[in-house]
Design a protein around this motif. Structure first.
Motif, PDB file in Angstrom:
ATOM      1  N   ALA A   1       0.846  -1.186   0.000  1.00 16.10           N
ATOM      2  CA  ALA A   1       0.000   0.000   0.000  1.00 16.10           C
ATOM      3  C   ALA A   1       0.889   1.245   0.000  1.00 16.10           C
ATOM      4  CB  ALA A   1      -0.912  -0.008   1.222  1.00 16.10           C
ATOM      5  N   PHE A   2       0.274   2.384  -0.287  1.00 17.11           N
ATOM      6  CA  PHE A   2       0.972   3.658  -0.290  1.00 17.11           C
ATOM      7  C   PHE A   2       0.414   4.516   0.828  1.00 17.11           C
ATOM      8  CE2 PHE A   2       1.207   1.992  -4.507  1.00 17.11           C
ATOM      9  CZ  PHE A   2       2.492   2.306  -4.924  1.00 17.11           C
ATOM     10  N   PHE A   3       1.299   5.183   1.563  1.00 15.69           N
ATOM     11  CA  PHE A   3       0.859   6.123   2.582  1.00 15.69           C
ATOM     12  C   PHE A   3       1.482   7.460   2.260  1.00 15.69           C
ATOM     13  CE2 PHE A   3       0.867   8.480   6.461  1.00 15.69           C
ATOM     14  CZ  PHE A   3      -0.383   8.213   6.960  1.00 15.69           C
ATOM     15  N   ASN A   4       0.638   8.371   1.776  1.00 13.52           N
ATOM     16  CA  ASN A   4       1.118   9.711   1.421  1.00 13.52           C
ATOM     17  C   ASN A   4      -0.045  10.676   1.564  1.00 13.52           C
ATOM     18  OD1 ASN A   4       2.599  11.843   0.544  1.00 13.52           O
ATOM     19  ND2 ASN A   4       2.468  11.331  -1.617  1.00 13.52           N
ATOM     20  N   ASN A   5      -0.388  10.963   2.792  1.00 11.56           N
ATOM     21  CA  ASN A   5      -1.516  11.842   3.037  1.00 11.56           C
ATOM     22  C   ASN A   5      -1.123  12.896   4.071  1.00 11.56           C
ATOM     23  OD1 ASN A   5      -3.931  13.100   3.621  1.00 11.56           O
ATOM     24  ND2 ASN A   5      -5.114  11.217   3.424  1.00 11.56           N
ATOM     25  N   PRO A   6      -0.821  14.115   3.628  1.00 19.75           N
ATOM     26  CA  PRO A   6      -0.374  15.155   4.567  1.00 19.75           C
ATOM     27  C   PRO A   6      -1.450  15.610   5.548  1.00 19.75           C
ATOM     28  CG  PRO A   6      -0.676  16.058   2.365  1.00 19.75           C
ATOM     29  CD  PRO A   6      -0.868  14.573   2.260  1.00 19.75           C
ATOM     30  N   ARG A   7      -2.697  15.202   5.338  1.00 18.12           N
ATOM     31  CA  ARG A   7      -3.774  15.609   6.248  1.00 18.12           C
ATOM     32  C   ARG A   7      -3.745  14.836   7.564  1.00 18.12           C
ATOM     33  NH1 ARG A   7      -9.077  14.554   3.567  1.00 18.12           N
ATOM     34  NH2 ARG A   7      -7.944  12.706   2.978  1.00 18.12           N
ATOM     35  N   TYR A   8      -3.047  13.706   7.599  1.00 18.68           N
ATOM     36  CA  TYR A   8      -3.005  12.900   8.821  1.00 18.68           C
ATOM     37  C   TYR A   8      -2.198  13.601   9.906  1.00 18.68           C
ATOM     38  CZ  TYR A   8      -4.992   8.615   6.883  1.00 18.68           C
ATOM     39  OH  TYR A   8      -5.829   7.675   6.361  1.00 18.68           O
TER      40      TYR A   8
ATOM     41  N   ASN B   1      -1.405  11.175  15.507  1.00 21.01           N
ATOM     42  CA  ASN B   1      -2.285  10.151  16.087  1.00 21.01           C
ATOM     43  C   ASN B   1      -3.070   9.400  15.021  1.00 21.01           C
ATOM     44  OD1 ASN B   1      -1.454  10.695  18.674  1.00 21.01           O
ATOM     45  ND2 ASN B   1      -3.144  12.096  19.096  1.00 21.01           N
ATOM     46  N   SER B   2      -3.632  10.111  14.035  1.00 25.59           N
ATOM     47  CA  SER B   2      -4.396   9.426  12.999  1.00 25.59           C
ATOM     48  C   SER B   2      -3.475   8.642  12.077  1.00 25.59           C
ATOM     49  CB  SER B   2      -5.266  10.404  12.206  1.00 25.59           C
ATOM     50  OG  SER B   2      -4.491  11.381  11.570  1.00 25.59           O
ATOM     51  N   PHE B   3      -2.255   9.120  11.900  1.00 20.05           N
ATOM     52  CA  PHE B   3      -1.236   8.404  11.129  1.00 20.05           C
ATOM     53  C   PHE B   3      -0.934   7.064  11.794  1.00 20.05           C
ATOM     54  CE2 PHE B   3       3.421   7.754  10.578  1.00 20.05           C
ATOM     55  CZ  PHE B   3       3.459   7.549   9.216  1.00 20.05           C
ATOM     56  N   ASP B   4      -0.663   7.086  13.096  1.00 15.81           N
ATOM     57  CA  ASP B   4      -0.392   5.860  13.851  1.00 15.81           C
ATOM     58  C   ASP B   4      -1.571   4.893  13.768  1.00 15.81           C
ATOM     59  OD1 ASP B   4       2.083   6.806  14.612  1.00 15.81           O
ATOM     60  OD2 ASP B   4       1.418   7.452  16.597  1.00 15.81           O
ATOM     61  N   GLN B   5      -2.774   5.411  13.911  1.00 19.94           N
ATOM     62  CA  GLN B   5      -3.963   4.564  13.885  1.00 19.94           C
ATOM     63  C   GLN B   5      -4.170   3.945  12.501  1.00 19.94           C
ATOM     64  OE1 GLN B   5      -7.625   6.506  14.940  1.00 19.94           O
ATOM     65  NE2 GLN B   5      -8.658   4.573  15.282  1.00 19.94           N
ATOM     66  N   ALA B   6      -3.971   4.715  11.453  1.00 12.24           N
ATOM     67  CA  ALA B   6      -4.140   4.186  10.091  1.00 12.24           C
ATOM     68  C   ALA B   6      -3.167   3.044   9.832  1.00 12.24           C
ATOM     69  CB  ALA B   6      -3.938   5.301   9.067  1.00 12.24           C
ATOM     70  N   LEU B   7      -1.928   3.201  10.248  1.00  9.30           N
ATOM     71  CA  LEU B   7      -0.935   2.146  10.043  1.00  9.30           C
ATOM     72  C   LEU B   7      -1.201   0.939  10.941  1.00  9.30           C
ATOM     73  CD1 LEU B   7       2.339   4.209   9.585  1.00  9.30           C
ATOM     74  CD2 LEU B   7       0.883   3.191   7.843  1.00  9.30           C
ATOM     75  N   GLU B   8      -1.643   1.193  12.147  1.00  8.51           N
ATOM     76  CA  GLU B   8      -1.956   0.097  13.068  1.00  8.51           C
ATOM     77  C   GLU B   8      -3.136  -0.733  12.557  1.00  8.51           C
ATOM     78  OE1 GLU B   8      -3.846  -0.230  17.488  1.00  8.51           O
ATOM     79  OE2 GLU B   8      -2.164   1.155  17.242  1.00  8.51           O
ATOM     80  N   ASN B   9      -4.122  -0.098  11.952  1.00  6.03           N
ATOM     81  CA  ASN B   9      -5.314  -0.797  11.470  1.00  6.03           C
ATOM     82  C   ASN B   9      -5.099  -1.501  10.128  1.00  6.03           C
ATOM     83  OD1 ASN B   9      -6.777  -0.018  13.696  1.00  6.03           O
ATOM     84  ND2 ASN B   9      -7.601   1.797  12.710  1.00  6.03           N
ATOM     85  N   SER B  10      -4.053  -1.133   9.411  1.00  4.75           N
ATOM     86  CA  SER B  10      -3.805  -1.733   8.100  1.00  4.75           C
ATOM     87  C   SER B  10      -3.213  -3.131   8.250  1.00  4.75           C
ATOM     88  CB  SER B  10      -2.839  -0.868   7.293  1.00  4.75           C
ATOM     89  OG  SER B  10      -2.594  -1.473   6.035  1.00  4.75           O
ATOM     90  N   LYS B  11      -3.603  -4.013   7.336  1.00  6.78           N
ATOM     91  CA  LYS B  11      -3.057  -5.366   7.304  1.00  6.78           C
ATOM     92  C   LYS B  11      -2.051  -5.527   6.164  1.00  6.78           C
ATOM     93  CE  LYS B  11      -7.057  -7.365   9.463  1.00  6.78           C
ATOM     94  NZ  LYS B  11      -8.456  -7.225   9.238  1.00  6.78           N
ATOM     95  N   ALA B  12      -1.608  -4.416   5.600  1.00  6.13           N
ATOM     96  CA  ALA B  12      -0.686  -4.454   4.462  1.00  6.13           C
ATOM     97  C   ALA B  12       0.604  -5.183   4.813  1.00  6.13           C
ATOM     98  CB  ALA B  12      -0.355  -3.035   4.007  1.00  6.13           C
ATOM     99  N   GLY B  13       1.089  -5.964   3.853  1.00  8.45           N
ATOM    100  CA  GLY B  13       2.353  -6.664   4.029  1.00  8.45           C
ATOM    101  C   GLY B  13       3.540  -5.725   3.969  1.00  8.45           C
ATOM    102  N   ALA B  14       3.363  -4.597   3.284  1.00 11.13           N
ATOM    103  CA  ALA B  14       4.396  -3.565   3.187  1.00 11.13           C
ATOM    104  C   ALA B  14       3.731  -2.258   2.801  1.00 11.13           C
ATOM    105  CB  ALA B  14       5.448  -3.939   2.152  1.00 11.13           C
ATOM    106  N   ILE B  15       4.405  -1.159   3.138  1.00 12.60           N
ATOM    107  CA  ILE B  15       3.843   0.163   2.872  1.00 12.60           C
ATOM    108  C   ILE B  15       4.929   1.080   2.330  1.00 12.60           C
ATOM    109  CG2 ILE B  15       2.728   2.179   3.913  1.00 12.60           C
ATOM    110  CD1 ILE B  15       1.666   0.252   6.098  1.00 12.60           C
ATOM    111  N   PHE B  16       4.617   1.755   1.212  1.00 15.47           N
ATOM    112  CA  PHE B  16       5.470   2.828   0.717  1.00 15.47           C
ATOM    113  C   PHE B  16       5.171   4.069   1.542  1.00 15.47           C
ATOM    114  CE2 PHE B  16       5.677   0.597  -3.423  1.00 15.47           C
ATOM    115  CZ  PHE B  16       7.009   0.806  -3.754  1.00 15.47           C
ATOM    116  N   LEU B  17       6.205   4.775   1.979  1.00 15.84           N
ATOM    117  CA  LEU B  17       6.012   6.051   2.664  1.00 15.84           C
ATOM    118  C   LEU B  17       7.245   6.918   2.533  1.00 15.84           C
ATOM    119  CD1 LEU B  17       7.735   5.272   5.335  1.00 15.84           C
ATOM    120  CD2 LEU B  17       5.561   4.652   6.282  1.00 15.84           C
TER     121      LEU B  17
END
Length: 84
Positions: A41-48, A51-67
């Motif tokens: 998955a890709f994580f590139n959202n400056p609005r986070y 706290n919401s950044f941590d929660q989004a990553l914690e809730n994701s089941k992605a095997g890997a993340i681009f950031l």
């Protein structure tokens, strides 16, 4: 489109720095929210916020993340990341 690549191969193809398991196999691209263990998955959202950044990553089941490098510095390093 069907594919199967290791994180090492993806890092080489995308000129990204890999943090995590270089032998992890990825078979699909998905959104952070819909990703599974075999997804990237890709994580590139400056609005986070932090706290919401941590929660989004914690809730994701992605095997890997681009950031970004900046986002990577905020994380615990116990997952697979490709840093751009």
């Amino acid at each position: 489109m069907s594919f199967s690549l290791t994180l090492k191969e993806i890092a080489n193809l995308t000129d990204s720095k890999l943090s995590g398991d270089k032998n992890k196999t990825i078979t699909e691209i998905a959104s952070l929210e819909k990703a599974s263990y075999d997804s990237i998955a890709f994580f590139n959202n400056p609005r986070y916020t932090k706290n919401s950044f941590d929660q989004a990553l914690e809730n994701s089941k992605a095997g890997a993340i681009f950031l970004s490098e900046e986002a990577f510095t905020l994380l615990e390093k116990d997952s697979n990341f490709l840093i751009t």
